[in-house]
Write a protein that holds these residues in place. Structure first.
Motif, PDB file in Angstrom:
ATOM      1  N   GLY A 148       0.811  -1.208   0.000  1.00 49.22           N
ATOM      2  CA  GLY A 148       0.000   0.000   0.000  1.00 49.22           C
ATOM      3  C   GLY A 148       0.845   1.258   0.000  1.00 49.22           C
ATOM      4  N   ALA A 149       1.887   1.288   0.830  1.00 48.71           N
ATOM      5  CA  ALA A 149       2.751   2.468   0.918  1.00 48.71           C
ATOM      6  C   ALA A 149       3.481   2.720  -0.394  1.00 48.71           C
ATOM      7  CB  ALA A 149       3.753   2.294   2.056  1.00 48.71           C
ATOM      8  N   ALA A 150       3.996   1.659  -1.007  1.00 45.16           N
ATOM      9  CA  ALA A 150       4.725   1.805  -2.268  1.00 45.16           C
ATOM     10  C   ALA A 150       3.807   2.257  -3.396  1.00 45.16           C
ATOM     11  CB  ALA A 150       5.394   0.482  -2.635  1.00 45.16           C
ATOM     12  N   THR A 151       2.532   1.928  -3.285  1.00 41.58           N
ATOM     13  CA  THR A 151       1.568   2.328  -4.316  1.00 41.58           C
ATOM     14  C   THR A 151       1.245   3.815  -4.223  1.00 41.58           C
ATOM     15  OG1 THR A 151       0.565   0.122  -4.376  1.00 41.58           O
ATOM     16  CG2 THR A 151      -0.764   1.952  -5.215  1.00 41.58           C
ATOM     17  N   VAL A 152       0.998   4.301  -3.018  1.00 42.65           N
ATOM     18  CA  VAL A 152       0.593   5.708  -2.869  1.00 42.65           C
ATOM     19  C   VAL A 152       1.787   6.659  -2.862  1.00 42.65           C
ATOM     20  CG1 VAL A 152      -1.584   5.186  -1.733  1.00 42.65           C
ATOM     21  CG2 VAL A 152       0.467   5.458  -0.347  1.00 42.65           C
ATOM     22  N   VAL A 153       2.966   6.154  -2.466  1.00 45.98           N
ATOM     23  CA  VAL A 153       4.185   6.975  -2.487  1.00 45.98           C
ATOM     24  C   VAL A 153       5.278   6.149  -3.169  1.00 45.98           C
ATOM     25  CG1 VAL A 153       5.851   8.321  -1.150  1.00 45.98           C
ATOM     26  CG2 VAL A 153       3.512   8.054  -0.302  1.00 45.98           C
ATOM     27  N   PRO A 154       5.394   6.229  -4.489  1.00 47.28           N
ATOM     28  CA  PRO A 154       6.330   5.385  -5.236  1.00 47.28           C
ATOM     29  C   PRO A 154       7.791   5.518  -4.809  1.00 47.28           C
ATOM     30  CG  PRO A 154       4.734   6.368  -6.719  1.00 47.28           C
ATOM     31  CD  PRO A 154       4.534   7.024  -5.388  1.00 47.28           C
ATOM     32  N   SER A 155       8.174   6.643  -4.205  1.00 44.16           N
ATOM     33  CA  SER A 155       9.570   6.830  -3.792  1.00 44.16           C
ATOM     34  C   SER A 155       9.888   6.135  -2.468  1.00 44.16           C
ATOM     35  CB  SER A 155       9.891   8.323  -3.661  1.00 44.16           C
ATOM     36  OG  SER A 155       9.139   8.919  -2.617  1.00 44.16           O
ATOM     37  N   THR A 156       8.904   5.483  -1.883  1.00 44.91           N
ATOM     38  CA  THR A 156       9.087   4.840  -0.583  1.00 44.91           C
ATOM     39  C   THR A 156      10.190   3.785  -0.610  1.00 44.91           C
ATOM     40  OG1 THR A 156       6.749   5.123  -0.021  1.00 44.91           O
ATOM     41  CG2 THR A 156       7.978   3.476   1.236  1.00 44.91           C
ATOM     42  N   ARG A 157      11.119   3.899   0.325  1.00 49.02           N
ATOM     43  CA  ARG A 157      12.135   2.860   0.506  1.00 49.02           C
ATOM     44  C   ARG A 157      11.979   2.170   1.857  1.00 49.02           C
ATOM     45  NH1 ARG A 157      18.055   4.567  -0.766  1.00 49.02           N
ATOM     46  NH2 ARG A 157      18.246   2.299  -0.553  1.00 49.02           N
ATOM     47  N   TYR A 158      11.357   2.901   2.786  1.00 50.97           N
ATOM     48  CA  TYR A 158      11.119   2.350   4.119  1.00 50.97           C
ATOM     49  C   TYR A 158       9.701   2.712   4.544  1.00 50.97           C
ATOM     50  CZ  TYR A 158      16.170   1.961   4.144  1.00 50.97           C
ATOM     51  OH  TYR A 158      17.456   1.643   3.806  1.00 50.97           O
ATOM     52  N   VAL A 159       9.068   1.800   5.249  1.00 49.13           N
ATOM     53  CA  VAL A 159       7.726   2.040   5.770  1.00 49.13           C
ATOM     54  C   VAL A 159       7.801   1.999   7.292  1.00 49.13           C
ATOM     55  CG1 VAL A 159       5.340   1.218   5.889  1.00 49.13           C
ATOM     56  CG2 VAL A 159       6.646   0.974   3.761  1.00 49.13           C
ATOM     57  N   LEU A 160       7.233   3.009   7.921  1.00 47.97           N
ATOM     58  CA  LEU A 160       7.114   3.035   9.374  1.00 47.97           C
ATOM     59  C   LEU A 160       5.632   2.946   9.697  1.00 47.97           C
ATOM     60  CD1 LEU A 160       8.341   3.379  12.200  1.00 47.97           C
ATOM     61  CD2 LEU A 160       8.135   5.860  11.889  1.00 47.97           C
ATOM     62  N   ASP A 161       5.253   1.861  10.331  1.00 49.21           N
ATOM     63  CA  ASP A 161       3.845   1.615  10.656  1.00 49.21           C
ATOM     64  C   ASP A 161       3.692   1.658  12.172  1.00 49.21           C
ATOM     65  OD1 ASP A 161       1.264   0.760  10.993  1.00 49.21           O
ATOM     66  OD2 ASP A 161       1.498  -1.141   9.930  1.00 49.21           O
ATOM     67  N   ILE A 162       3.042   2.716  12.667  1.00 47.20           N
ATOM     68  CA  ILE A 162       2.796   2.829  14.105  1.00 47.20           C
ATOM     69  C   ILE A 162       1.315   2.579  14.336  1.00 47.20           C
ATOM     70  CG2 ILE A 162       2.984   4.270  16.162  1.00 47.20           C
ATOM     71  CD1 ILE A 162       5.144   5.867  14.801  1.00 47.20           C
ATOM     72  N   GLY A 163       1.010   1.381  14.813  1.00 51.03           N
ATOM     73  CA  GLY A 163      -0.373   1.002  15.041  1.00 51.03           C
ATOM     74  C   GLY A 163      -0.747   1.098  16.503  1.00 51.03           C
ATOM     75  N   ALA A 164      -1.972   0.688  16.819  1.00 51.49           N
ATOM     76  CA  ALA A 164      -2.454   0.772  18.195  1.00 51.49           C
ATOM     77  C   ALA A 164      -1.733  -0.207  19.107  1.00 51.49           C
ATOM     78  CB  ALA A 164      -3.956   0.510  18.231  1.00 51.49           C
ATOM     79  N   GLN A 165      -1.324  -1.349  18.556  1.00 53.11           N
ATOM     80  CA  GLN A 165      -0.745  -2.411  19.376  1.00 53.11           C
ATOM     81  C   GLN A 165       0.770  -2.501  19.282  1.00 53.11           C
ATOM     82  OE1 GLN A 165      -1.694  -6.570  18.310  1.00 53.11           O
ATOM     83  NE2 GLN A 165      -2.330  -6.852  20.432  1.00 53.11           N
ATOM     84  N   CYS A 166       1.327  -2.254  18.105  1.00 52.44           N
ATOM     85  CA  CYS A 166       2.774  -2.368  17.936  1.00 52.44           C
ATOM     86  C   CYS A 166       3.243  -1.446  16.816  1.00 52.44           C
ATOM     87  CB  CYS A 166       3.181  -3.810  17.632  1.00 52.44           C
ATOM     88  SG  CYS A 166       2.612  -4.419  16.029  1.00 52.44           S
ATOM     89  N   SER A 167       4.556  -1.333  16.706  1.00 50.32           N
ATOM     90  CA  SER A 167       5.160  -0.524  15.650  1.00 50.32           C
ATOM     91  C   SER A 167       6.123  -1.397  14.868  1.00 50.32           C
ATOM     92  CB  SER A 167       5.905   0.671  16.248  1.00 50.32           C
ATOM     93  OG  SER A 167       5.044   1.471  17.017  1.00 50.32           O
ATOM     94  N   ARG A 168       6.350  -1.034  13.602  1.00 50.54           N
ATOM     95  CA  ARG A 168       7.273  -1.817  12.787  1.00 50.54           C
ATOM     96  C   ARG A 168       7.940  -0.937  11.744  1.00 50.54           C
ATOM     97  NH1 ARG A 168       2.600  -5.637  11.571  1.00 50.54           N
ATOM     98  NH2 ARG A 168       1.678  -4.339  13.167  1.00 50.54           N
ATOM     99  N   ALA A 169       9.179  -1.273  11.448  1.00 54.76           N
ATOM    100  CA  ALA A 169       9.935  -0.600  10.395  1.00 54.76           C
ATOM    101  C   ALA A 169      10.196  -1.626   9.305  1.00 54.76           C
ATOM    102  CB  ALA A 169      11.246  -0.056  10.941  1.00 54.76           C
ATOM    103  N   ILE A 170       9.905  -1.252   8.067  1.00 53.17           N
ATOM    104  CA  ILE A 170      10.018  -2.188   6.946  1.00 53.17           C
ATOM    105  C   ILE A 170      10.912  -1.593   5.866  1.00 53.17           C
ATOM    106  CG2 ILE A 170       8.740  -3.568   5.266  1.00 53.17           C
ATOM    107  CD1 ILE A 170       6.182  -2.907   6.924  1.00 53.17           C
ATOM    108  N   LYS A 171      11.877  -2.364   5.427  1.00 52.64           N
ATOM    109  CA  LYS A 171      12.709  -1.967   4.290  1.00 52.64           C
ATOM    110  C   LYS A 171      12.157  -2.654   3.048  1.00 52.64           C
ATOM    111  CE  LYS A 171      17.520  -1.766   2.708  1.00 52.64           C
ATOM    112  NZ  LYS A 171      18.937  -2.050   3.086  1.00 52.64           N
ATOM    113  N   LEU A 172      11.977  -1.889   1.977  1.00 51.97           N
ATOM    114  CA  LEU A 172      11.365  -2.435   0.770  1.00 51.97           C
ATOM    115  C   LEU A 172      12.397  -2.786  -0.293  1.00 51.97           C
ATOM    116  CD1 LEU A 172       8.296  -0.070   0.203  1.00 51.97           C
ATOM    117  CD2 LEU A 172       8.491  -2.067   1.693  1.00 51.97           C
TER     118      LEU A 172
END
Length: 266
Positions: free
Chosen positions: A87-111
């Protein structure tokens, strides 16, 4: 042909409906309830209503998130890491990393290319690094969650929150209140603390490029400002950051449905 992506999170359940070309036709988000099956049906109907699709049939349903296995009418379940990345790569094509801060946990993703997960690191051992901690802090400070972002931006002297444990951090907040520290400075201190944790996670996956922030916490301007100050790289926020994983689920579901249709035709 319509495909739905449903993201059942611990705080909110989201739905995105796309057509055969991958264009968003409907979206909705509601509070998660104990009955994941019921809340998934409700959010699907809400997304159809929002898009004027009440009388149209959804051909395929992809689920993700905490409750992805609990939806009997799903056609496929996909991990939230995979969906958030797509989803992140679709809406922001320049994305190289995704930071997802949710209600329960957080995660860092390298694409890697194609919006696929190459590497990730998660913080799920303590709530102090999640959006749920912000909600509890808001109760202590007697403000609404919607007020957190703009109030944080008004901080003149952010108050550091040094505890890495949620329970101790909450005690620290109470102490700051008793000492007369302003709510604005406490909130920015919390955002700065979350940004420090995010930097640590992103560093572990080799941060060296654009970051896209997704999840409900991305709706808080103060959090975005803290991250941009701490990370030192471009930080992008989609128009609907809390719906990003649901979008990824819908697009991956559409991809799967196309493959199935091609196989059947052959």
């Amino acid at each position: 042909m319509l495909v739905a992506g449903i993201d059942i999170g611990s705080g909110t359940t989201k739905c995105i409906i796309v057509d055969g070309d991958g264009h968003v036709r409907g979206r909705a988000a509601i509070r998660t309830k104990a009955d994941f099956e019921k809340v998934s049906q409700e959010v699907l109907e809400a997304a159809k209503a929002e898009g004027g699709l009440a009388n149209e049939e959804v051909a395929y349903v992809a689920t993700t998130g905490l409750g992805r296995y609990a939806v009997s009418f799903r056609d496929i379940q996909i991990t939230d890491l995979t969906c958030g990345a797509r989803g992140a790569a679709t809406v922001v094509p320049s994305t190289r990393y995704v930071l997802d801060i949710g209600a329960q946990c957080s995660r860092a993703i390298k694409l890697r290319e194609g919006g696929k997960v190459k590497e990730f690191h998660m913080n799920e051992k303590c709530a102090a690094g999640s959006g749920g901690f912000l909600e509890r802090a808001a109760k202590y400070l007697e403000v609404t969650v919607a007020d957190i972002g703009p109030m944080s931006l008004r901080a003149g002297k952010p108050q550091a929150i040094s505890s890495v444990c949620a329970v101790l951090a909450e005690s620290e907040i109470i102490n700051h209140i008793s000492e007369g520290v302003s709510v604005e400075n406490i909130l920015r201190g919390i955002h700065n603390s979350l940004a420090d944790r995010a930097l640590s996670m992103l560093t572990r996956v080799g941060l060296d490029g654009d970051v896209t922030l997704i999840g409900g916490v991305a709706l808080q301007e103060g959090m975005v400002a803290a991250l941009r100050e701490k990370l030192g790289v471009p930080v992008h926020v989609p128009e609907h950051p809390h719906l990003t994983a649901a979008l990824g689920a819908a697009l991956l579901g559409l991809q799967r449905l196309r493959k199935m249709s091609m196989a059947t035709a052959a």
